[in-house]
Write an enzyme that holds these catalytic residues in place. Sequence first.
Site, PDB file in Angstrom:
ATOM      1  N   ASP A 276      34.292  25.045  44.358  1.00  0.00           N
ATOM      2  CA  ASP A 276      34.507  26.028  45.398  1.00  0.00           C
ATOM      3  C   ASP A 276      34.889  27.323  44.679  1.00  0.00           C
ATOM      4  O   ASP A 276      35.218  27.318  43.491  1.00  0.00           O
ATOM      5  CB  ASP A 276      35.611  25.569  46.370  1.00  0.00           C
ATOM      6  CG  ASP A 276      35.581  26.378  47.673  1.00  0.00           C
ATOM      7  OD1 ASP A 276      34.888  27.420  47.709  1.00  0.00           O
ATOM      8  OD2 ASP A 276      36.249  25.985  48.646  1.00  0.00           O
TER       9      ASP A 276
HETATM   10  C1  BGC Z   1      35.239  28.592  50.761  1.00  0.00           C
HETATM   11  C2  BGC Z   1      33.894  27.918  50.652  1.00  0.00           C
HETATM   12  C3  BGC Z   1      32.817  28.967  50.593  1.00  0.00           C
HETATM   13  C4  BGC Z   1      33.084  29.868  49.407  1.00  0.00           C
HETATM   14  C5  BGC Z   1      32.043  30.952  49.219  1.00  0.00           C
HETATM   15  C6  BGC Z   1      35.438  29.640  49.676  1.00  0.00           C
HETATM   16  O1  BGC Z   1      36.562  30.420  49.941  1.00  0.00           O
HETATM   17  O2  BGC Z   1      36.254  27.627  50.670  1.00  0.00           O
HETATM   18  O3  BGC Z   1      33.695  27.060  51.743  1.00  0.00           O
HETATM   19  O4  BGC Z   1      31.555  28.380  50.521  1.00  0.00           O
HETATM   20  O5  BGC Z   1      34.333  30.492  49.591  1.00  0.00           O
HETATM   21  O6  BGC Z   1      32.156  31.935  50.160  1.00  0.00           O
END
Ligand code: BGC
Length: 781
Positions: A276
């Site tokens: 993530d």
């Molecule tokens: C989130 C993810 C997301 C990623 C990219 C993170 O803060 O937890 O679910 O895909 O950001 O935007």
Amino acid sequence: MKKTIACILIVLAANNLSAQTYNSAKAKELVGKMTLQEKASLVVGMGMKLPGMKLPSNGPVVGQTQDKVPGAAGTSFAIPRLGIPSIVLSDGPAGLRINPFRNGDSSKSFYATAWPVATLLASSWDTAMVKKMGVAFGSEIHDYGVDVILAPALNIHRNPLGGRNFEYFSEDPVIAGNMTAALVNGIQSNDVGTSIKHFAANNQETNRNTVNTIVSERALREIYLKGFEIAVKKSQPWTVMSSYNKLNGTYTSQEYDLLTTILRKEWGFKGLVMTDWFGGKDPIAQMKAGNDLLMPGTPNQTKAIIDAVKDGTLDVKVLNENAERMLNLIFKSPAFKNYKFSNKPDLKKDAQISRTVAEDGMILLKNVNNALPIKKSMHNIALFGINGYELIAGGTGSGDVNKAYTVSLVQGLSNAGYTVDADLKNVYTNYISEEHAKHPKKSFFAEFMNPTPPVTEYVADNDFINKAAAKEDIAVISIGRNAGEGRDRKLGDDFNLSDTERTLIKNIADAFHAQNKKVVVVLNIGGVIEVASWRDDVDGILLAWQPGLEGGNAITDLLSGKVDPSGKLATTFPMNYNDVPSAKSFPGKEFPEQATTGNFGMKQIPAEVTYEDGIYVGYRYYNTYGIKTAYEFGYGLSYTIFSYSGLKLSSSNFNGKLTASVVITNTGKVAGKEVAELYISAPTGNLDKPSEELKGFAKTNLLQPGKSQTINFTINSADLASFDTKLTSWVADAGKYTVKIGASSDDIRQTANFNLPKSIVVEKDHKVLVPEVEIQELKGK
Ligand code: BGC
């Protein structure tokens, strides 16, 4: 003629060659040709462009592709000398989140469809419908030049306050896993990838980057991993996204046993794992764990990987494998095929699909005195509640979508020919504009760091309400809730209604009932709220969830009876928050004395949460412990009636497989679809068991009055098994099993028994992810 045939043959041969050429052998060969810098660049993304942040410069191998699709969450590095393009990864679960405008040019827009949120999709219990939506969703991704969508998200609704529950499906892993598989199969049929997330045990937003989830092996396997297992086996997503949290002491992105032993060796996952965004701490541990791609990527991570290979702390073979997985992903991508995307998805067609799906997943919670559908003679509606004039299509954060429009409920009602009280409309719309003017629109990042508070409910005085009650045919009150990543919801004024909202409902109910007129509440919410204390005041409640950009039209179709409500709860509505099995342990303990500063200057407080509720999550708890709920798992009303009959099992002894069939008949007066749910009650052997567990579900076709459909379910030995921690195995205990088929977990219509003569060890797994401390877990009754 001969020439043409020869040309065709050459083209065919070339295509065939390219299909054969770009396989894992080719990936190995190419990685063999790469410099260390190139390999390290390939497994670390290009960074994130945020106000005030510099772009990373990673040396000569880089093709500048950061802005290939503006607003996408991330991109990978290209290696032009080897013909390797950059690929684009973009959010999110309810639709493609990209910038709607580019370079300040407002003459051309790049909007995407806001689909209904995952909680609504799950409430449809309709995998065929969800797959169909996935096909349309995937075509938008393809048309906008994105290679991998960062979705679906399938963490379990462990607690109703979970800030991202709207992005997730259910409290039950069988639903979460099957919905995910349906969506992935739909999306990936367009030759674009998915990233199922957040793997794993990421069930809260409080301290999301530091929290250590302490969970038993059994709860992990049966509840928190099960959905991912189903999704991987049924749909082979191109990628998996590891989560932010630690799991039994280790960051998931650094946990070999999660990403390699379980995901790849036990389940046979063939794709790539990415972090993530800024997840985890140690890039070397991440590479070793099998977390192949670090997103969004920082130059420090690339440097750390290069240094580690040089000083021998990272075996280059490990890096080669990560890089090969990255290449295998790139080979499948539209970017690699040089796909000429149109930037012109069919948004009109997709909006219609979004509307149909929304209608399929809304739930009629209450309907007394024939309040709904609104009678044909009733054209005049008193629409109360700010939410009626401003629909919440979906949640905030990376789960949000830049859509061209959102159909509000007032618009939906007008579109269908209803007349909404003009005085109410004026007062509410003016109030909303005044409130918005106090909070100018902020950037995505500023909003994430410091969310604008929701507009508080308008205080409607009794005169105002009484006037409407005298004039209009029926009152509709719309209550909305929004949430998103980065923080969990609150109990006061969020899970529980605010005092203003309660007073509003009460006063409207008194005024309209005094005139012998009905009151209906529409809930435009992303997660569960408290309903038990106020529901007796009203005649009908429609749970619309966050229904995407066509929401107002979809809600109207159900209120008017144009469509029969057929959604059912995939997550329980408890009587009150204290009844929730995780209420005492959510969101865990903090250790503020050890706080540090993380990315973007955010305070990082170490924390831990212990899943003392064990496997007793949601209905597994309420049913087993006999706790009354407001609306139980699987519940949902319709405007028609369905009967269940003729449950037949293929055998009364289990011998590896069994089928169950049941006949569902529409005995009511209007056409409708019914969700049939199959639960199994298993005998208690060495282990405690929930009183019943969902093992199958199906939605009928649209059945006309009087029509029947036979539904068939298959029960495999895995469906009988529980995870025995002592044996590290899934074991089906010998004894009597009861198949319960019903309209909800509490409304079982048909039962039948079968016998398993001898216990079976269905699967032996690895002894991994063992908690470091003893957990005082619920043990059932
Ligand atoms: C989130 C993810 C997301 C990623 C990219 C993170 O803060 O937890 O679910 O895909 O950001 O935007």
